[in-house]
Design a protein around this motif. Structure first.
Motif, mmCIF file in Angstrom:
data_model
loop_
_atom_site.group_PDB
_atom_site.id
_atom_site.type_symbol
_atom_site.label_atom_id
_atom_site.label_comp_id
_atom_site.label_asym_id
_atom_site.label_seq_id
_atom_site.Cartn_x
_atom_site.Cartn_y
_atom_site.Cartn_z
ATOM 1 N N ARG A 1 2.868 -41.443 27.034
ATOM 2 C CA ARG A 1 1.438 -41.679 27.300
ATOM 3 C C ARG A 1 1.244 -42.209 28.722
ATOM 4 O O ARG A 1 0.342 -41.791 29.437
ATOM 5 N N LYS A 2 2.113 -43.119 29.113
ATOM 6 C CA LYS A 2 2.027 -43.709 30.447
ATOM 7 C C LYS A 2 2.171 -42.632 31.525
ATOM 8 O O LYS A 2 1.402 -42.584 32.491
ATOM 9 N N THR A 3 3.141 -41.749 31.360
ATOM 10 C CA THR A 3 3.364 -40.654 32.314
ATOM 11 C C THR A 3 2.184 -39.696 32.321
ATOM 12 O O THR A 3 1.712 -39.288 33.384
ATOM 13 N N PHE A 4 1.695 -39.347 31.124
ATOM 14 C CA PHE A 4 0.545 -38.443 31.041
ATOM 15 C C PHE A 4 -0.674 -39.038 31.741
ATOM 16 O O PHE A 4 -1.356 -38.360 32.517
ATOM 17 N N MET A 5 -0.968 -40.298 31.477
ATOM 18 C CA MET A 5 -2.130 -40.955 32.083
ATOM 19 C C MET A 5 -1.999 -40.988 33.600
ATOM 20 O O MET A 5 -2.965 -40.718 34.327
ATOM 21 N N SER A 6 -0.817 -41.291 34.089
ATOM 22 C CA SER A 6 -0.597 -41.331 35.531
ATOM 23 C C SER A 6 -0.869 -39.971 36.160
ATOM 24 O O SER A 6 -1.587 -39.867 37.155
ATOM 25 N N ASN A 7 -0.306 -38.923 35.586
ATOM 26 C CA ASN A 7 -0.506 -37.565 36.110
ATOM 27 C C ASN A 7 -1.967 -37.125 35.984
ATOM 28 O O ASN A 7 -2.513 -36.507 36.893
ATOM 29 N N ASN B 1 -7.864 -40.699 28.777
ATOM 30 C CA ASN B 1 -7.517 -41.476 27.593
ATOM 31 C C ASN B 1 -7.827 -40.694 26.313
ATOM 32 O O ASN B 1 -7.035 -40.699 25.364
ATOM 33 N N ALA B 2 -8.950 -40.003 26.299
ATOM 34 C CA ALA B 2 -9.316 -39.198 25.133
ATOM 35 C C ALA B 2 -8.310 -38.064 24.933
ATOM 36 O O ALA B 2 -7.899 -37.780 23.794
ATOM 37 N N GLU B 3 -7.913 -37.420 26.025
ATOM 38 C CA GLU B 3 -6.943 -36.323 25.942
ATOM 39 C C GLU B 3 -5.594 -36.841 25.452
ATOM 40 O O GLU B 3 -4.944 -36.215 24.621
ATOM 41 N N ALA B 4 -5.167 -37.997 25.943
ATOM 42 C CA ALA B 4 -3.902 -38.592 25.487
ATOM 43 C C ALA B 4 -3.984 -38.927 23.997
ATOM 44 O O ALA B 4 -3.008 -38.757 23.259
ATOM 45 N N GLY B 5 -5.135 -39.371 23.556
ATOM 46 C CA GLY B 5 -5.325 -39.670 22.134
ATOM 47 C C GLY B 5 -5.254 -38.421 21.276
ATOM 48 O O GLY B 5 -4.676 -38.442 20.184
ATOM 49 N N LYS B 6 -5.837 -37.321 21.772
ATOM 50 C CA LYS B 6 -5.783 -36.050 21.027
ATOM 51 C C LYS B 6 -4.340 -35.579 20.864
ATOM 52 O O LYS B 6 -3.989 -34.981 19.850
ATOM 53 N N GLN B 7 -3.540 -35.825 21.892
ATOM 54 C CA GLN B 7 -2.134 -35.396 21.855
ATOM 55 C C GLN B 7 -1.244 -36.426 21.155
ATOM 56 O O GLN B 7 -0.037 -36.235 21.063
ATOM 57 N N THR B 8 -1.835 -37.485 20.670
ATOM 58 C CA THR B 8 -1.142 -38.604 20.000
ATOM 59 C C THR B 8 0.080 -39.080 20.780
ATOM 60 O O THR B 8 1.153 -39.265 20.223
ATOM 61 N N LEU B 9 -0.106 -39.253 22.088
ATOM 62 C CA LEU B 9 0.972 -39.736 22.944
ATOM 63 C C LEU B 9 1.081 -41.255 22.834
ATOM 64 O O LEU B 9 0.075 -41.939 22.733
ATOM 65 N N THR B 10 2.304 -41.755 22.862
ATOM 66 C CA THR B 10 2.532 -43.198 22.827
ATOM 67 C C THR B 10 3.636 -43.548 23.810
ATOM 68 O O THR B 10 4.388 -42.690 24.272
ATOM 69 N N GLY B 11 3.716 -44.820 24.119
ATOM 70 C CA GLY B 11 4.802 -45.339 24.946
ATOM 71 C C GLY B 11 4.868 -44.712 26.331
ATOM 72 O O GLY B 11 3.859 -44.517 27.014
ATOM 73 N N GLU B 12 6.108 -44.389 26.721
ATOM 74 C CA GLU B 12 6.366 -43.846 28.067
ATOM 75 C C GLU B 12 5.705 -42.489 28.271
ATOM 76 O O GLU B 12 5.219 -42.192 29.367
#
Length: 105
Positions: A92-98, A79-90
């Motif tokens: 972010r969902k794909t990144f979190m899953s992987n 979650n912290a890494e996704a926040g650093k990359q400012t991912l949103t929506g789909e």
């Protein structure tokens, strides 16, 4: 009389040394550590009781901080890494899953 007094004192010193040689159990070590921390923060009364309770329950983390399971730690890191990359929506969902599927090394 002096000999008896010397023998009593000597027995006390030897007994104390033997007690000091015994290793403390993990619970005793945790209790000692928590007690020293509470004393250094000059906590008293109910505040000290609450602090000691939290400290003894959460020996792997700082007092007052909940211990996280390995899965929760992984989720927090992803979650912290996704926040650093400012991912949103789909994205972010794909990144979190992987990220959560990856093995921790």
């Amino acid at each position: 009389m002096k000999i008896a007094l010397i023998m009593v004192l000597l027995a006390g010193v030897v007994g104390h040394a033997a007690a000091a040689d015994r290793a403390m159990t993990p619970q005793q070590q945790r209790m000692t550590s928590c007690n020293q921390q509470a004393t250094s923060q000059t906590l008293k009364g109910d505040e000290r009781k609450a602090y000691m309770s939290n400290c003894l329950k959460n020996s792997q983390s700082a007092p007052g901080e909940k211990s996280l399971t390995p899965q929760q730690q992984k989720m927090k890191a992803c979650n912290a890494e996704a926040g650093k990359q400012t991912l949103t929506g789909e994205a972010r969902k794909t990144f979190m899953s992987n990220c959560l599927k990856r093995q921790v090394r």
